[in-house]
Design a protein around this motif. Structure first.
Motif, PDB file in Angstrom:
ATOM      1  N   LYS A 111      45.232 -34.936  -1.846  1.00 61.51           N
ATOM      2  CA  LYS A 111      44.686 -33.569  -1.826  1.00 61.51           C
ATOM      3  C   LYS A 111      43.910 -33.268  -0.544  1.00 61.51           C
ATOM      4  O   LYS A 111      43.901 -32.143  -0.073  1.00 61.51           O
ATOM      5  CB  LYS A 111      43.791 -33.337  -3.046  1.00 61.51           C
ATOM      6  N   CYS A 112      43.274 -34.289   0.036  1.00 63.14           N
ATOM      7  CA  CYS A 112      42.482 -34.089   1.250  1.00 63.14           C
ATOM      8  C   CYS A 112      43.356 -33.936   2.491  1.00 63.14           C
ATOM      9  O   CYS A 112      42.870 -33.622   3.571  1.00 63.14           O
ATOM     10  CB  CYS A 112      41.521 -35.249   1.447  1.00 63.14           C
ATOM     11  N   GLY A 113      44.671 -34.172   2.338  1.00 66.22           N
ATOM     12  CA  GLY A 113      45.583 -34.073   3.468  1.00 66.22           C
ATOM     13  C   GLY A 113      45.943 -35.423   4.049  1.00 66.22           C
ATOM     14  O   GLY A 113      46.855 -35.538   4.865  1.00 66.22           O
ATOM     15  N   GLY A 114      45.229 -36.477   3.647  1.00 67.02           N
ATOM     16  CA  GLY A 114      45.521 -37.830   4.112  1.00 67.02           C
ATOM     17  C   GLY A 114      46.680 -38.432   3.323  1.00 67.02           C
ATOM     18  O   GLY A 114      47.231 -37.801   2.409  1.00 67.02           O
ATOM     19  N   TYR A 115      47.050 -39.641   3.660  1.00 66.79           N
ATOM     20  CA  TYR A 115      48.182 -40.305   3.022  1.00 66.79           C
ATOM     21  C   TYR A 115      47.777 -41.698   2.569  1.00 66.79           C
ATOM     22  O   TYR A 115      46.944 -42.346   3.194  1.00 66.79           O
ATOM     23  CB  TYR A 115      49.349 -40.430   4.004  1.00 66.79           C
TER      24      TYR A 115
END
Length: 145
Positions: A111-115
């Protein structure tokens, strides 16, 4: 210096099928994306996909990354937010380990854009023609946005 591993992140834009390749380097403060990014525009062949991945893998550890708050993808796309820069993009890692060979790391977008890594696909100690492109495509099929 001889390294035990090399890592390349490969982002695939699900909207325009563009691929972005980013190598990593070891630093005193950890493993960091280098200030290098190569783009492969659609349409591209399996051979081109493999050539780009290997070319960028060979760039790993060749330069000291700068300590910058923006990632190479953010800089290229001219987007301030990391989360926004990774929207609609799947990510996999092309990994080489000295002891075990080549892998594709399948990533899940958070959700934070990280992977985060959800699976590794082994490709073998040596790469044969077609194996890498098939592994990359399989990785992108399994990766989540």
């Amino acid at each position: 210096m001889e390294y035990e591993y090399k890592i390349v992140d490969i982002f695939k834009d699900s909207l325009n099928n563009m691929c972005y390749f980013v190598p990593y380097s070891d630093t005193d403060y950890g493993i960091v994306q280098m200030d290098v990014i190569l783009e492969l525009k659609s349409p591209y062949s399996e051979q081109e996909l493999e050539e780009y991945a290997i070319k960028v893998l060979n760039l790993c550890h060749t330069a000291e990354p700068t300590q910058n708050s923006k990632t190479p993808l953010q800089k290229l796309l001219k987007i301030k937010s990391y989360k926004t820069s990774t929207e609609n993009k799947k990510c996999i890692s092309f990994i080489w380990r000295k002891k075990s060979g080549y892998f594709i790391g399948v990533m899940e977008r958070e959700k934070c854009g990280g992977y985060s890594l959800i699976e590794e696909i082994p490709l073998g100690k040596k790469l044969n023609t077609g194996v890498l492109s098939k592994g990359i495509e399989t990785g992108f099929e399994r990766a989540t946005v």
